[in-house]
Write an enzyme that holds these catalytic residues in place. Sequence first.
Site: not given
Length: 401
Positions: A186, A188, A220, A224
Site C-alpha cells: 500500500e 501511502e 503499509d 489480503r
Amino acid sequence: MTPDSWVPIPDGSPFPLANLPYGVFAPAGGPPRVGVAVGDHVLDLARALGDDTFARPSLNAFLAQGRSRWQRVRADLVDLLTDPACRAEAAPALHRRADVRLLLPFEAADYVDFYASEHHAANIGRMLRPGQEPLTPQWKHLPIGYHGRAGTLVVSGTDITRPRGQTRPPGTGAPTVGPSRKLDIEAEVGFVVGTGTPLGTSVGVDDFADHVFGVCLVNDWSARDLQAWEYVPLGPFLAKSFATSVSPWIVPLDALSAARTPPPTRTEPLQEYLRDGADWGLDLSLEVRLNGHLVARPPFTAMYWTPAQMLAHLTVNGASLRPGDFYASGTVSGPEPGQRGSLMELSWNGAQPLTLPDGTTRTFLEDGDEVTITATAPGPGATRIGFGEVTGRVTAAGEAR
C-alpha cells in the site's frame, strides 16, 4: 529565491536547501543522532548547532518542543548552510550520506491508518461488493481509519517476512493456517505528530500545522487473504499488523508551502469540524517500483480527505496526541489504471495479472520481490522537494511454532 549553500548540492538532488528533511543516522563508529539531509550529505545537528536535543537516537525530544522551535531551528540551519563564514566550523559536522546508516527517525507513540483515497476505496468496493455501491454510506462524511500497531513500524530497507495466519480458501468451509498467498503493498503518505494535546481536547483543521511536524513515505504491507477472512466485523488486524515500512527522512511542513493545493470538490456537506479553513491538500507525485520496474504513479492530489481533516477526525472524540504519534493516509490511488497504489488494484484482485517489463507477471508479491516507493513535490521556483524512498524486500515465512 532560495539562497546558495556552501555545501555542494548536485542538480536535481532530492534534498536541496529548500528541503532539509530530518532523520536519525549512525556514523561509522558513532552513536545514533539526529541530522538533516542536504545534497549528498547529512549534517550532524548536535555538533553543528551545539544542542544536545539532537544527540539522541530519535526526533521525539525535538518534536515535543513545538512549532516555533521547529521554525527557529530551520531558519538557523539555512543561515548556517548559506553563510560562508560558518563553513570552517560546520563542515566537520557533515557526513557523506552513503557512509552512514539510517534508522527509524522517531519513536512511534501510536499509529493510525486511514482510507482517504476515494479511487482506492471505490476500486476495493467494486471488487469485493460487485453490483453494490462501491463506497460505504459513511465514507464521504468522515475519514475512515483504524488503529495499527506502532511496534511494527520499521525503517526503509528492513526485510519483510511473509506473514502467517488464518485464511479460508474459496470453495472451502474451514479455515487453514499458513503463509499469506496474497501479500500486497500500500503506497501511502505518513504524518508525524510533534506537539501533544491533553485528553479530552480536539485539534481543529486550522491547527494542523501547530501539531504535525512533517511528512514521510509509507508502505503499509497487507495480507489480503488474511484480511478477507478476519476483517468482519472489526476491521483489519493481523493482515496489517506484521509490518509497516517508513522512509528515513521526515520532510518538515515548512518545506511544502509550494505543494499545498485545495482538496477535491466535496459531493456531500461536511460537519463543521471537518470544513477546511486552509488548503491542506498536497501535490505529491509518488512512484512505485517492483524489482526496479515502474508499475504505478499515484497522485496525492487526488486524495479526498486532507491530512488536516484526518487529524481533526482522529481527535474529535477527545483522544490525546503525543510527540511521535503517527498516522498514514491509506493507499494513494488516482483515477487511471497506472495510478493505483496497490497490487490488489493493479491486478484487479488477481484477475488481471500485471506484466513487468522483464516479461514476468505478478498478481501479488512473491518471495524475493523488492518494492520501492519514492515521491517528489514542488518547491520554490523550479525546485523539486524529494522524500527519499521507502524500500522493503519480501522474505519467506518463518516456521510455525
